[in-house]
Motif scaffolding. Structure first.
Motif, PDB file in Angstrom:
ATOM      1  N   ILE A 254       0.862  -1.183   0.000  1.00 45.50           N
ATOM      2  CA  ILE A 254       0.000   0.000   0.000  1.00 45.50           C
ATOM      3  C   ILE A 254       0.896   1.230   0.000  1.00 45.50           C
ATOM      4  CG2 ILE A 254      -1.764   1.302   1.241  1.00 45.50           C
ATOM      5  CD1 ILE A 254      -2.731  -1.268   2.493  1.00 45.50           C
ATOM      6  N   ASN A 255       0.684   2.108  -0.973  1.00 43.79           N
ATOM      7  CA  ASN A 255       1.515   3.319  -1.089  1.00 43.79           C
ATOM      8  C   ASN A 255       3.004   2.993  -1.116  1.00 43.79           C
ATOM      9  OD1 ASN A 255      -0.661   5.019  -1.231  1.00 43.79           O
ATOM     10  ND2 ASN A 255      -0.099   6.262   0.536  1.00 43.79           N
ATOM     11  N   GLY A 256       3.352   1.895  -1.749  1.00 38.83           N
ATOM     12  CA  GLY A 256       4.751   1.508  -1.859  1.00 38.83           C
ATOM     13  C   GLY A 256       5.312   0.794  -0.648  1.00 38.83           C
TER      14      GLY A 256
ATOM     15  N   GLU B 260      -4.990  -1.441  -1.700  1.00 42.87           N
ATOM     16  CA  GLU B 260      -4.719  -0.060  -2.128  1.00 42.87           C
ATOM     17  C   GLU B 260      -6.028   0.687  -2.367  1.00 42.87           C
ATOM     18  OE1 GLU B 260      -2.010   3.014  -3.072  1.00 42.87           O
ATOM     19  OE2 GLU B 260      -1.328   0.959  -2.805  1.00 42.87           O
ATOM     20  N   HIS B 261      -6.962   0.041  -3.059  1.00 37.88           N
ATOM     21  CA  HIS B 261      -8.278   0.654  -3.272  1.00 37.88           C
ATOM     22  C   HIS B 261      -8.979   0.906  -1.935  1.00 37.88           C
ATOM     23  CE1 HIS B 261      -8.391   0.667  -7.581  1.00 37.88           C
ATOM     24  NE2 HIS B 261      -8.339  -0.649  -7.712  1.00 37.88           N
ATOM     25  N   LEU B 262      -8.914  -0.060  -1.042  1.00 44.20           N
ATOM     26  CA  LEU B 262      -9.568   0.083   0.261  1.00 44.20           C
ATOM     27  C   LEU B 262      -8.957   1.221   1.065  1.00 44.20           C
ATOM     28  CD1 LEU B 262      -9.899  -3.700   1.116  1.00 44.20           C
ATOM     29  CD2 LEU B 262     -11.809  -2.094   0.993  1.00 44.20           C
TER      30      LEU B 262
ATOM     31  N   PHE C 180      -6.103  -0.922   8.668  1.00 45.11           N
ATOM     32  CA  PHE C 180      -7.545  -1.138   8.549  1.00 45.11           C
ATOM     33  C   PHE C 180      -7.922  -1.555   7.130  1.00 45.11           C
ATOM     34  CE2 PHE C 180     -12.002   0.545   8.186  1.00 45.11           C
ATOM     35  CZ  PHE C 180     -12.575  -0.432   8.989  1.00 45.11           C
ATOM     36  N   ALA C 181      -7.245  -0.990   6.137  1.00 45.80           N
ATOM     37  CA  ALA C 181      -7.481  -1.421   4.759  1.00 45.80           C
ATOM     38  C   ALA C 181      -7.160  -2.905   4.607  1.00 45.80           C
ATOM     39  CB  ALA C 181      -6.633  -0.588   3.797  1.00 45.80           C
ATOM     40  N   VAL C 182      -6.058  -3.340   5.218  1.00 43.37           N
ATOM     41  CA  VAL C 182      -5.694  -4.761   5.179  1.00 43.37           C
ATOM     42  C   VAL C 182      -6.750  -5.601   5.885  1.00 43.37           C
ATOM     43  CG1 VAL C 182      -4.028  -6.466   6.012  1.00 43.37           C
ATOM     44  CG2 VAL C 182      -3.221  -4.351   4.943  1.00 43.37           C
ATOM     45  N   LEU C 183      -7.224  -5.140   7.043  1.00 45.24           N
ATOM     46  CA  LEU C 183      -8.260  -5.880   7.774  1.00 45.24           C
ATOM     47  C   LEU C 183      -9.509  -6.060   6.917  1.00 45.24           C
ATOM     48  CD1 LEU C 183      -8.041  -4.312  11.354  1.00 45.24           C
ATOM     49  CD2 LEU C 183      -7.419  -6.635  10.697  1.00 45.24           C
ATOM     50  N   CYS C 184      -9.913  -5.002   6.211  1.00 48.66           N
ATOM     51  CA  CYS C 184     -11.092  -5.103   5.345  1.00 48.66           C
ATOM     52  C   CYS C 184     -10.835  -6.064   4.188  1.00 48.66           C
ATOM     53  CB  CYS C 184     -11.476  -3.724   4.819  1.00 48.66           C
ATOM     54  SG  CYS C 184     -12.141  -2.605   6.071  1.00 48.66           S
TER      55      CYS C 184
END
Length: 468
Positions: A147-149, A270-272, A183-187
Protein backbone atom coordinates in the motif's frame (compact mmCIF):
# COMPACT_ATOMS: atom_id res chain seq x y z
CA UNK A 1 12.58 -12.69 11.94
CA UNK A 2 9.42 -11.11 13.37
CA UNK A 3 9.65 -10.20 17.06
CA UNK A 4 6.25 -11.03 18.54
CA UNK A 5 7.27 -12.28 21.97
CA UNK A 6 7.64 -9.00 23.87
CA UNK A 7 4.31 -7.68 22.56
CA UNK A 8 2.47 -10.92 23.37
CA UNK A 9 3.87 -10.88 26.90
CA UNK A 10 2.76 -7.26 27.36
CA UNK A 11 -0.78 -8.04 26.15
CA UNK A 12 -0.99 -11.06 28.44
CA UNK A 13 0.23 -9.07 31.43
CA UNK A 14 -2.23 -6.22 30.86
CA UNK A 15 -5.18 -8.56 30.45
CA UNK A 16 -5.18 -9.03 34.23
CA UNK A 17 -6.76 -6.94 36.98
CA UNK A 18 -4.74 -4.03 38.42
CA UNK A 19 -5.20 -1.62 41.30
CA UNK A 20 -4.50 1.93 40.08
CA UNK A 21 -4.53 5.51 41.31
CA UNK A 22 -6.17 8.10 39.03
CA UNK A 23 -4.46 11.44 38.50
CA UNK A 24 -6.56 14.08 36.74
CA UNK A 25 -6.49 17.60 38.13
CA UNK A 26 -9.80 19.46 38.29
CA UNK A 27 -11.79 16.26 37.80
CA UNK A 28 -14.02 14.21 40.14
CA UNK A 29 -11.49 11.36 39.95
CA UNK A 30 -8.29 13.07 41.03
CA UNK A 31 -6.36 10.91 43.51
CA UNK A 32 -9.11 8.28 43.54
CA UNK A 33 -8.34 4.57 43.79
CA UNK A 34 -9.71 2.27 41.09
CA UNK A 35 -9.54 -1.24 39.69
CA UNK A 36 -8.57 -1.65 36.02
CA UNK A 37 -10.14 -4.80 34.55
CA UNK A 38 -10.04 -6.27 31.02
CA UNK A 39 -13.28 -6.83 29.09
CA UNK A 40 -13.81 -8.42 25.68
CA UNK A 41 -13.22 -5.25 23.64
CA UNK A 42 -12.29 -2.58 26.21
CA UNK A 43 -11.06 -2.01 29.74
CA UNK A 44 -13.28 -1.26 32.72
CA UNK A 45 -12.51 1.12 35.55
CA UNK A 46 -14.22 0.58 38.90
CA UNK A 47 -13.62 3.88 40.70
CA UNK A 48 -13.90 4.44 44.44
CA UNK A 49 -15.71 7.80 44.73
CA UNK A 50 -16.43 7.97 48.45
CA UNK A 51 -18.73 10.98 48.95
CA UNK A 52 -16.79 13.66 47.16
CA UNK A 53 -18.74 14.07 43.88
CA UNK A 54 -22.27 14.42 42.65
CA UNK A 55 -22.60 11.02 41.04
CA UNK A 56 -25.63 11.82 38.87
CA UNK A 57 -23.70 14.63 37.17
CA UNK A 58 -20.92 12.42 35.81
CA UNK A 59 -22.96 9.55 34.32
CA UNK A 60 -22.75 9.71 30.53
CA UNK A 61 -19.70 11.98 30.54
CA UNK A 62 -16.50 11.14 28.63
CA UNK A 63 -13.05 12.02 29.98
CA UNK A 64 -9.67 12.19 28.29
CA UNK A 65 -6.07 11.87 29.50
CA UNK A 66 -6.58 10.20 32.85
CA UNK A 67 -3.23 9.14 34.29
CA UNK A 68 -3.37 5.69 35.89
CA UNK A 69 -0.46 4.90 38.19
CA UNK A 70 0.33 1.25 38.81
CA UNK A 71 3.00 -0.18 41.05
CA UNK A 72 5.75 -0.12 38.42
CA UNK A 73 4.37 1.83 35.46
CA UNK A 74 2.05 4.61 34.36
CA UNK A 75 -0.73 4.39 31.78
CA UNK A 76 -2.80 7.05 30.01
CA UNK A 77 -6.53 6.37 29.58
CA UNK A 78 -8.63 8.15 26.94
CA UNK A 79 -12.24 7.83 25.82
CA UNK A 80 -13.24 7.07 29.42
CA UNK A 81 -17.05 6.89 29.41
CA UNK A 82 -18.88 6.83 32.76
CA UNK A 83 -21.47 4.06 32.56
CA UNK A 84 -22.99 4.31 36.02
CA UNK A 85 -22.39 5.71 39.49
CA UNK A 86 -24.09 4.45 42.61
CA UNK A 87 -23.20 4.07 46.24
CA UNK A 88 -19.50 4.63 46.84
CA UNK A 89 -18.31 3.76 43.31
CA UNK A 90 -18.57 4.49 39.60
CA UNK A 91 -17.99 2.24 36.59
CA UNK A 92 -16.33 3.52 33.42
CA UNK A 93 -15.51 2.03 30.03
CA UNK A 94 -12.01 2.74 28.67
CA UNK A 95 -11.75 2.60 24.89
CA UNK A 96 -8.17 3.80 24.56
CA UNK A 97 -5.20 2.96 26.76
CA UNK A 98 -1.53 3.81 26.18
CA UNK A 99 1.87 3.72 27.76
CA UNK A 100 2.93 6.99 29.38
CA UNK A 101 5.08 9.11 27.10
CA UNK A 102 3.88 7.52 23.86
CA UNK A 103 3.28 10.18 21.21
CA UNK A 104 0.82 9.04 18.50
CA UNK A 105 1.90 11.91 16.24
CA UNK A 106 5.54 10.83 16.43
CA UNK A 107 7.17 8.74 13.72
CA UNK A 108 7.82 5.10 14.59
CA UNK A 109 7.85 1.65 13.05
CA UNK A 110 4.50 0.08 13.93
CA UNK A 111 3.15 -3.40 14.47
CA UNK A 112 -0.53 -4.16 15.12
CA UNK A 113 -1.44 -7.26 17.13
CA UNK A 114 -5.04 -8.41 17.47
CA UNK A 115 -6.10 -11.32 19.68
CA UNK A 116 -8.61 -13.36 17.67
CA UNK A 117 -11.73 -15.21 18.72
CA UNK A 118 -10.63 -17.97 16.35
CA UNK A 119 -8.15 -18.50 13.53
CA UNK A 120 -8.50 -16.55 10.28
CA UNK A 121 -8.30 -19.13 7.48
CA UNK A 122 -6.55 -17.86 4.35
CA UNK A 123 -5.41 -21.23 2.97
CA UNK A 124 -7.18 -22.06 -0.33
CA UNK A 125 -8.11 -18.36 -0.75
CA UNK A 126 -5.03 -16.11 -0.65
CA UNK A 127 -1.42 -16.61 -1.67
CA UNK A 128 0.62 -17.34 1.44
CA UNK A 129 4.14 -16.49 2.52
CA UNK A 130 6.38 -18.12 5.12
CA UNK A 131 7.57 -16.17 8.15
CA UNK A 132 9.72 -16.85 11.20
CA UNK A 133 8.74 -15.64 14.67
CA UNK A 134 10.86 -15.24 17.79
CA UNK A 135 8.16 -17.31 19.49
CA UNK A 136 10.10 -20.28 18.14
CA UNK A 137 8.49 -21.39 14.89
CA UNK A 138 8.43 -20.96 11.12
CA UNK A 139 4.96 -20.80 9.59
CA UNK A 140 3.39 -20.51 6.17
CA UNK A 141 0.37 -18.64 7.59
CA UNK A 142 1.67 -15.29 6.40
CA UNK A 143 0.92 -13.02 3.47
CA UNK A 144 1.63 -9.44 2.38
CA UNK A 145 0.09 -6.35 0.82
CA UNK A 146 1.72 -3.32 -0.78
CA UNK A 147 0.00 0.00 0.00
CA UNK A 148 1.51 3.32 -1.09
CA UNK A 149 4.75 1.51 -1.86
CA UNK A 150 4.98 -0.06 1.63
CA UNK A 151 4.94 -3.84 1.85
CA UNK A 152 2.97 -4.68 4.97
CA UNK A 153 3.74 -8.09 6.47
CA UNK A 154 0.67 -10.00 7.65
CA UNK A 155 0.59 -13.22 9.63
CA UNK A 156 -1.58 -15.28 11.95
CA UNK A 157 -0.17 -17.52 14.65
CA UNK A 158 -1.19 -19.35 17.83
CA UNK A 159 0.18 -18.84 21.32
CA UNK A 160 -1.01 -21.69 23.52
CA UNK A 161 -4.77 -21.78 22.85
CA UNK A 162 -5.09 -18.20 21.51
CA UNK A 163 -4.74 -17.00 17.90
CA UNK A 164 -3.31 -13.62 16.93
CA UNK A 165 -3.21 -11.48 13.80
CA UNK A 166 -0.10 -9.38 13.20
CA UNK A 167 0.28 -6.53 10.67
CA UNK A 168 3.43 -4.40 10.39
CA UNK A 169 5.05 -1.90 8.07
CA UNK A 170 8.75 -1.23 7.33
CA UNK A 171 8.05 2.50 6.89
CA UNK A 172 8.45 5.05 9.67
CA UNK A 173 5.22 7.00 10.17
CA UNK A 174 2.73 8.28 12.73
CA UNK A 175 0.09 6.05 14.28
CA UNK A 176 -2.89 7.31 12.27
CA UNK A 177 -1.08 6.74 8.97
CA UNK A 178 -0.21 3.17 9.90
CA UNK A 179 -3.64 2.47 11.39
CA UNK A 180 -5.36 3.53 8.15
CA UNK A 181 -3.25 1.09 6.14
CA UNK A 182 -3.78 -1.68 8.68
CA UNK A 183 -7.55 -1.14 8.55
CA UNK A 184 -7.48 -1.42 4.76
CA UNK A 185 -5.69 -4.76 5.18
CA UNK A 186 -8.26 -5.88 7.77
CA UNK A 187 -11.09 -5.10 5.34
CA UNK A 188 -9.28 -6.93 2.54
CA UNK A 189 -8.74 -9.98 4.73
CA UNK A 190 -12.37 -9.77 5.84
CA UNK A 191 -13.61 -9.86 2.26
CA UNK A 192 -11.38 -12.77 1.24
CA UNK A 193 -11.70 -14.90 4.40
CA UNK A 194 -15.19 -13.93 5.56
CA UNK A 195 -13.62 -13.00 8.91
CA UNK A 196 -13.24 -9.32 9.84
CA UNK A 197 -11.19 -9.23 13.04
CA UNK A 198 -12.31 -6.90 15.82
CA UNK A 199 -12.58 -6.25 19.57
CA UNK A 200 -8.96 -5.39 20.43
CA UNK A 201 -6.23 -3.56 18.54
CA UNK A 202 -2.77 -3.29 20.17
CA UNK A 203 -0.42 -0.90 18.33
CA UNK A 204 3.25 -1.24 19.23
CA UNK A 205 5.84 1.41 18.35
CA UNK A 206 9.52 0.70 17.67
CA UNK A 207 12.43 3.09 17.17
CA UNK A 208 14.42 0.80 14.85
CA UNK A 209 13.41 -1.04 11.66
CA UNK A 210 14.32 -4.36 13.31
CA UNK A 211 11.19 -3.80 15.46
CA UNK A 212 12.52 -5.75 18.41
CA UNK A 213 12.28 -3.42 21.44
CA UNK A 214 8.94 -1.71 22.14
CA UNK A 215 9.25 2.01 22.92
CA UNK A 216 5.52 2.71 23.30
CA UNK A 217 2.11 1.22 22.71
CA UNK A 218 -1.57 2.06 22.46
CA UNK A 219 -4.71 -0.07 22.80
CA UNK A 220 -7.80 0.78 20.72
CA UNK A 221 -11.27 -0.63 21.18
CA UNK A 222 -12.43 -2.09 17.85
CA UNK A 223 -15.80 -2.92 16.34
CA UNK A 224 -17.14 -6.42 16.95
CA UNK A 225 -15.70 -9.31 14.95
CA UNK A 226 -17.75 -10.40 11.92
CA UNK A 227 -17.48 -14.03 10.78
CA UNK A 228 -19.31 -15.63 7.87
CA UNK A 229 -19.17 -19.02 6.16
CA UNK A 230 -18.77 -17.38 2.74
CA UNK A 231 -15.54 -16.82 0.81
CA UNK A 232 -15.31 -15.48 -2.75
CA UNK A 233 -12.47 -17.86 -3.68
CA UNK A 234 -11.77 -21.38 -2.42
CA UNK A 235 -9.44 -23.67 -4.32
CA UNK A 236 -10.36 -27.00 -2.72
CA UNK A 237 -13.27 -28.35 -4.79
CA UNK A 238 -13.70 -31.29 -2.40
CA UNK A 239 -14.87 -28.89 0.32
CA UNK A 240 -18.26 -28.59 -1.42
CA UNK A 241 -20.18 -31.82 -0.95
CA UNK A 242 -22.89 -31.01 -3.52
CA UNK A 243 -20.42 -30.81 -6.43
CA UNK A 244 -20.40 -34.09 -8.41
CA UNK A 245 -17.26 -36.14 -7.83
CA UNK A 246 -16.14 -36.10 -11.48
CA UNK A 247 -16.27 -32.28 -11.51
CA UNK A 248 -14.31 -32.10 -8.27
CA UNK A 249 -11.70 -34.44 -9.75
CA UNK A 250 -11.48 -32.39 -12.95
CA UNK A 251 -10.88 -29.09 -11.15
CA UNK A 252 -8.35 -30.73 -8.83
CA UNK A 253 -6.41 -32.80 -11.36
CA UNK A 254 -6.26 -30.02 -13.94
CA UNK A 255 -5.22 -27.52 -11.24
CA UNK A 256 -7.85 -25.14 -12.56
CA UNK A 257 -8.40 -23.16 -9.37
CA UNK A 258 -5.91 -20.66 -7.97
CA UNK A 259 -5.77 -18.38 -4.96
CA UNK A 260 -5.78 -14.59 -5.08
CA UNK A 261 -2.21 -13.47 -5.74
CA UNK A 262 -0.28 -10.98 -3.63
CA UNK A 263 -0.34 -8.31 -6.40
CA UNK A 264 -4.13 -8.73 -6.68
CA UNK A 265 -4.57 -8.56 -2.92
CA UNK A 266 -2.32 -5.50 -2.83
CA UNK A 267 -4.44 -3.77 -5.45
CA UNK A 268 -7.56 -4.52 -3.41
CA UNK A 269 -5.95 -3.13 -0.24
CA UNK A 270 -4.72 -0.06 -2.13
CA UNK A 271 -8.28 0.65 -3.27
CA UNK A 272 -9.57 0.08 0.26
CA UNK A 273 -6.97 2.44 1.71
CA UNK A 274 -7.97 5.28 -0.61
CA UNK A 275 -11.74 4.77 -0.71
CA UNK A 276 -13.96 4.91 2.38
CA UNK A 277 -17.02 3.91 0.32
CA UNK A 278 -15.32 0.67 -0.68
CA UNK A 279 -14.42 -0.08 2.94
CA UNK A 280 -18.05 0.53 3.88
CA UNK A 281 -19.22 -1.77 1.08
CA UNK A 282 -17.01 -4.62 2.31
CA UNK A 283 -18.24 -4.22 5.89
CA UNK A 284 -21.87 -4.02 4.75
CA UNK A 285 -21.37 -7.19 2.69
CA UNK A 286 -20.14 -9.10 5.73
CA UNK A 287 -22.84 -7.65 7.99
CA UNK A 288 -25.53 -8.56 5.45
CA UNK A 289 -24.28 -12.14 5.24
CA UNK A 290 -24.50 -12.53 9.02
CA UNK A 291 -27.74 -10.63 9.57
CA UNK A 292 -31.41 -11.44 9.23
CA UNK A 293 -32.30 -13.46 6.12
CA UNK A 294 -34.94 -10.97 4.97
CA UNK A 295 -32.34 -8.15 5.03
CA UNK A 296 -29.55 -10.01 3.21
CA UNK A 297 -30.63 -9.18 -0.39
CA UNK A 298 -31.38 -5.55 0.53
CA UNK A 299 -27.95 -4.99 2.07
CA UNK A 300 -26.17 -6.71 -0.81
CA UNK A 301 -28.14 -4.63 -3.35
CA UNK A 302 -26.91 -1.47 -1.63
CA UNK A 303 -23.36 -2.85 -1.86
CA UNK A 304 -23.72 -3.32 -5.62
CA UNK A 305 -24.92 0.27 -6.01
CA UNK A 306 -21.94 1.49 -3.99
CA UNK A 307 -19.53 -0.60 -6.06
CA UNK A 308 -21.00 0.90 -9.22
CA UNK A 309 -20.06 4.40 -8.06
CA UNK A 310 -16.64 3.26 -6.82
CA UNK A 311 -15.64 1.36 -9.95
CA UNK A 312 -17.10 3.71 -12.56
CA UNK A 313 -15.94 6.93 -10.88
CA UNK A 314 -16.35 9.86 -13.27
CA UNK A 315 -17.50 7.47 -16.00
CA UNK A 316 -20.87 7.13 -14.26
CA UNK A 317 -21.75 10.48 -15.87
CA UNK A 318 -21.77 8.65 -19.21
CA UNK A 319 -24.76 6.60 -18.02
CA UNK A 320 -27.11 9.59 -18.17
CA UNK A 321 -29.56 9.42 -21.09
CA UNK A 322 -28.95 13.07 -22.07
CA UNK A 323 -25.24 13.38 -22.77
CA UNK A 324 -24.79 17.13 -23.32
CA UNK A 325 -25.59 19.99 -20.98
CA UNK A 326 -27.05 22.08 -23.82
CA UNK A 327 -29.53 19.38 -24.83
CA UNK A 328 -30.41 18.73 -21.19
CA UNK A 329 -31.29 22.40 -20.62
CA UNK A 330 -33.36 22.50 -23.80
CA UNK A 331 -35.38 19.39 -22.93
CA UNK A 332 -35.87 20.42 -19.30
CA UNK A 333 -37.01 23.86 -20.42
CA UNK A 334 -39.70 22.35 -22.64
CA UNK A 335 -40.93 20.07 -19.84
CA UNK A 336 -40.99 22.89 -17.29
CA UNK A 337 -42.85 25.24 -19.63
CA UNK A 338 -45.48 22.59 -20.29
CA UNK A 339 -45.85 21.79 -16.59
CA UNK A 340 -46.22 25.47 -15.65
CA UNK A 341 -49.37 25.68 -17.79
CA UNK A 342 -51.07 23.25 -15.39
CA UNK A 343 -49.63 24.61 -12.13
CA UNK A 344 -52.91 26.05 -10.88
CA UNK A 345 -54.88 22.91 -11.76
CA UNK A 346 -52.34 20.64 -10.08
CA UNK A 347 -52.06 22.62 -6.88
CA UNK A 348 -48.83 23.20 -4.92
CA UNK A 349 -48.27 19.58 -3.87
CA UNK A 350 -48.92 18.01 -7.25
CA UNK A 351 -46.89 20.65 -9.06
CA UNK A 352 -43.88 20.31 -6.75
CA UNK A 353 -43.89 16.50 -7.03
CA UNK A 354 -43.88 16.60 -10.83
CA UNK A 355 -41.33 19.43 -10.92
CA UNK A 356 -38.98 17.32 -8.79
CA UNK A 357 -39.35 14.37 -11.15
CA UNK A 358 -38.64 16.57 -14.15
CA UNK A 359 -35.56 18.08 -12.51
CA UNK A 360 -34.18 14.54 -12.02
CA UNK A 361 -35.15 13.25 -15.45
CA UNK A 362 -31.53 12.78 -16.50
CA UNK A 363 -30.72 10.18 -13.84
CA UNK A 364 -29.65 6.74 -15.15
CA UNK A 365 -32.00 3.83 -14.47
CA UNK A 366 -31.28 1.49 -11.58
CA UNK A 367 -30.68 -1.35 -14.04
CA UNK A 368 -28.14 0.69 -15.99
CA UNK A 369 -26.39 1.76 -12.82
CA UNK A 370 -26.11 -1.83 -11.55
CA UNK A 371 -25.04 -3.47 -14.81
CA UNK A 372 -22.57 -0.82 -16.01
CA UNK A 373 -19.65 -1.79 -13.72
CA UNK A 374 -19.85 -5.40 -14.90
CA UNK A 375 -19.58 -4.21 -18.49
CA UNK A 376 -16.67 -1.96 -17.50
CA UNK A 377 -14.60 -4.87 -16.13
CA UNK A 378 -15.63 -7.32 -18.86
CA UNK A 379 -18.06 -9.61 -17.02
CA UNK A 380 -20.92 -11.07 -19.05
CA UNK A 381 -24.07 -11.42 -16.96
CA UNK A 382 -26.54 -14.29 -17.29
CA UNK A 383 -30.32 -13.99 -17.45
CA UNK A 384 -30.49 -15.14 -13.82
CA UNK A 385 -28.07 -12.36 -12.89
CA UNK A 386 -30.24 -9.78 -14.65
CA UNK A 387 -33.29 -11.14 -12.84
CA UNK A 388 -31.66 -10.48 -9.46
CA UNK A 389 -30.45 -7.01 -10.44
CA UNK A 390 -33.90 -6.11 -11.75
CA UNK A 391 -35.39 -7.08 -8.37
CA UNK A 392 -33.40 -4.37 -6.60
CA UNK A 393 -36.48 -2.31 -5.66
CA UNK A 394 -38.23 -5.38 -4.26
CA UNK A 395 -35.25 -6.16 -2.04
CA UNK A 396 -34.90 -2.59 -0.77
CA UNK A 397 -38.59 -2.46 0.15
CA UNK A 398 -38.53 -5.80 1.96
CA UNK A 399 -40.48 -7.70 -0.68
CA UNK A 400 -39.62 -11.36 -1.26
CA UNK A 401 -38.79 -12.41 -4.79
CA UNK A 402 -41.07 -15.13 -6.18
CA UNK A 403 -38.83 -17.27 -8.38
CA UNK A 404 -41.42 -19.88 -9.40
CA UNK A 405 -44.32 -17.38 -9.64
CA UNK A 406 -46.30 -19.27 -7.00
CA UNK A 407 -47.86 -16.13 -5.54
CA UNK A 408 -48.10 -14.71 -2.05
CA UNK A 409 -49.81 -17.84 -0.74
CA UNK A 410 -46.64 -19.92 -1.09
CA UNK A 411 -45.21 -21.28 2.16
CA UNK A 412 -42.88 -19.32 4.41
CA UNK A 413 -40.22 -21.97 3.78
CA UNK A 414 -40.45 -21.32 0.05
CA UNK A 415 -40.17 -17.57 0.61
CA UNK A 416 -37.07 -18.13 2.74
CA UNK A 417 -35.54 -20.38 0.08
CA UNK A 418 -36.12 -17.77 -2.63
CA UNK A 419 -34.66 -15.04 -0.42
CA UNK A 420 -31.57 -17.11 0.36
CA UNK A 421 -31.04 -17.92 -3.31
CA UNK A 422 -31.23 -14.20 -4.14
CA UNK A 423 -28.70 -13.36 -1.42
CA UNK A 424 -26.18 -15.99 -2.52
CA UNK A 425 -26.43 -14.90 -6.15
CA UNK A 426 -25.97 -11.25 -5.25
CA UNK A 427 -22.96 -12.13 -3.09
CA UNK A 428 -21.46 -14.10 -5.96
CA UNK A 429 -21.92 -11.08 -8.24
CA UNK A 430 -20.23 -8.84 -5.67
CA UNK A 431 -17.30 -11.27 -5.48
CA UNK A 432 -16.98 -11.40 -9.26
CA UNK A 433 -17.10 -7.64 -9.63
CA UNK A 434 -14.52 -6.79 -6.97
CA UNK A 435 -12.06 -9.52 -7.90
CA UNK A 436 -12.22 -8.89 -11.64
CA UNK A 437 -11.68 -5.19 -10.94
CA UNK A 438 -8.40 -5.92 -9.12
CA UNK A 439 -7.15 -8.22 -11.88
CA UNK A 440 -8.17 -11.70 -10.69
CA UNK A 441 -8.97 -13.86 -13.73
CA UNK A 442 -9.66 -17.33 -12.35
CA UNK A 443 -12.81 -18.75 -10.71
CA UNK A 444 -15.05 -17.54 -7.89
CA UNK A 445 -17.30 -19.80 -5.85
CA UNK A 446 -20.86 -19.79 -7.22
CA UNK A 447 -22.59 -19.80 -3.85
CA UNK A 448 -26.12 -20.15 -5.20
CA UNK A 449 -24.94 -23.58 -6.44
CA UNK A 450 -22.73 -24.66 -3.54
CA UNK A 451 -25.43 -23.61 -1.03
CA UNK A 452 -28.34 -25.02 -3.03
CA UNK A 453 -29.05 -27.61 -0.35
CA UNK A 454 -30.79 -24.71 1.40
CA UNK A 455 -32.55 -23.07 -1.57
CA UNK A 456 -33.39 -26.45 -3.19
CA UNK A 457 -33.81 -25.05 -6.70
CA UNK A 458 -33.17 -26.60 -10.09
CA UNK A 459 -29.90 -24.84 -10.99
CA UNK A 460 -27.91 -25.88 -14.05
CA UNK A 461 -24.91 -23.58 -13.51
CA UNK A 462 -21.40 -24.67 -12.55
CA UNK A 463 -20.19 -24.49 -8.96
CA UNK A 464 -17.38 -22.11 -9.99
CA UNK A 465 -17.79 -19.09 -12.25
CA UNK A 466 -14.93 -18.13 -14.54
CA UNK A 467 -13.72 -14.54 -14.66
CA UNK A 468 -11.32 -14.96 -17.58
Amino acid sequence: MIYHKQAIELISRLRAQFSVQIIKNNSPFHNKAAELLPEEDHFRLDIMLRNSVYREEIVGATYQELTLTLEKETLIANDVYILQASGPSATAQVGNLASAGFKPKGNYYFRLLMPLQEQIYLHYSLEERHFESDLGFISRLGTAAVINGEELTICTFPVEDKWYLSIESPAKQDLDSFADKAFAVLCGLGFISGHLAGEQGWYFAYANPEMREIVGWQFWQKRKTIRTIYKPVYTNPYAFKDIPKHIQDDFHEQNRLRTISLPEFSKLCEHLYHNASLRGAIILTLESLTGSLILMPAGLSVVLETLSDVILGDKKLDLKPIQTERLKKEILGEFRNTLSKFQEALGPDGYNILRGKIDNINQPTNRTRLTAPFEAVGIKLSQEDFKMLNARNDFLHGRTIDLAKLGEDRSDDKKDQDTYYAATRLYTLISMLILRWVGYDNYVVNHCVTQNQIAQLDITEDAFRALS
